[in-house]
Write an enzyme that holds these catalytic residues in place. Structure first.
Site, mmCIF file in Angstrom:
data_model
loop_
_atom_site.group_PDB
_atom_site.id
_atom_site.type_symbol
_atom_site.label_atom_id
_atom_site.label_comp_id
_atom_site.label_asym_id
_atom_site.label_seq_id
_atom_site.Cartn_x
_atom_site.Cartn_y
_atom_site.Cartn_z
ATOM 1 N N ARG A 61 0.922 -1.259 0.046
ATOM 2 C CA ARG A 61 0.138 -0.082 -0.059
ATOM 3 C C ARG A 61 0.849 1.389 0.085
ATOM 4 O O ARG A 61 0.259 2.418 -0.538
ATOM 5 C CB ARG A 61 -0.893 -0.079 1.183
ATOM 6 C CG ARG A 61 -2.223 -1.417 0.957
ATOM 7 C CD ARG A 61 -3.064 -0.834 2.148
ATOM 8 N NE ARG A 61 -4.140 -2.002 1.908
ATOM 9 C CZ ARG A 61 -5.231 -1.782 2.832
ATOM 10 N NH1 ARG A 61 -5.472 -1.068 3.587
ATOM 11 N NH2 ARG A 61 -5.993 -2.902 2.578
ATOM 12 N N ASP A 164 -15.024 9.630 9.034
ATOM 13 C CA ASP A 164 -14.121 8.210 8.649
ATOM 14 C C ASP A 164 -12.902 8.986 8.683
ATOM 15 O O ASP A 164 -12.668 10.109 8.238
ATOM 16 C CB ASP A 164 -14.536 7.597 7.486
ATOM 17 C CG ASP A 164 -13.931 6.163 7.530
ATOM 18 O OD1 ASP A 164 -14.680 5.279 7.720
ATOM 19 O OD2 ASP A 164 -12.922 6.244 7.311
#
Length: 218
Positions: A61, A164
């Protein structure tokens, strides 16, 4: 003396003179010390606790961020991060966030919520809900649907704050557009009542009704 290996499948080896354990040979220099540094940083800045088995995930990632900055080692990238690049911090956190969500996930919770909403509504006071891990929006919209059903109205006395840690997913959530496969498990009545079917370029997708979107602030 450091143990060496050749080829893509080279075994773990010791970094010469440093005692660091290198993870399997890859495009970018990545050691266990780098991984522990990532674990520390993501916990300090986002409260995310990465398990020791997440080394491959971290590498895959964050590798794209090294490419974006033309770095060859994770140490270089992490040093850049620690120079308080706010924009990069946001990308770093977003990259390591895992989003697992669906409409009416663990459905029994929403049944309990509906009963609580009805009791609170009987008191005549406005109700505010907070969805703290909204992801791509399925959960806050599930809350909105539950509120509409509980009060039998598209304008229930309910407002929902949806947040979030991953800012990218919130942008997706605000649009309220989903592939049909994301809603195929919903009851047909719910699907008809709370979603608009896409046409033309939007064929194969649905959009939540504007009334639902008005109930949620991302």
């Amino acid at each position: 003396m450091a143990e060496t290996g050749t080829g893509k499948g080279a075994a773990r080896r010791e970094a010469k003179g440093e005692g660091e354990t290198l993870l399997p040979s890859r495009e970018f220099h990545f050691t266990t010390d780098d991984f522990e540094r990532v674990r520390k940083l993501i916990y300090q800045h986002a409260g995310i606790s990465l398990a020791p088995v997440k080394q491959d995930m971290v590498y895959s990632r964050l590798a794209r961020r090294l490419r974006a900055h033309n770095y060859t080692t994770f140490a270089q990238y992490l040093a850049h991060l620690e120079r308080n690049d706010e924009a990069e911090w946001e990308v770093f956190i977003n990259s390591l966030t895992t989003n697992l969500t669906s409409f009416f996930r663990e459905a029994h919770h929403f049944e309990i919520l509906a009963k609580h909403l009805q009791k609170l509504g009987a008191q005549g006071k406005p109700i505010r809900l907070w969805c703290s891990a909204a992801s791509t929006g399925e959960e806050p919209y599930s809350l909105a649907i539950t509120a509409c059903e509980a009060f039998e109205s598209y304008a229930p006395p309910v407002s929902i704050i949806a947040s979030d840690i991953d800012t990218n997913v919130l942008a997706t959530a605000a649009k309220g557009i989903y592939l049909m496969e994301r809603v195929e498990k919903l009851e047909p009545k719910r699907l008809r009542s709370f979603f608009l079917k896409g046409a033309g370029t939007q064929a194969g997708s649905v959009r939540v009704r504007p009334e639902l979107q008005k109930l949620v602030t991302f």
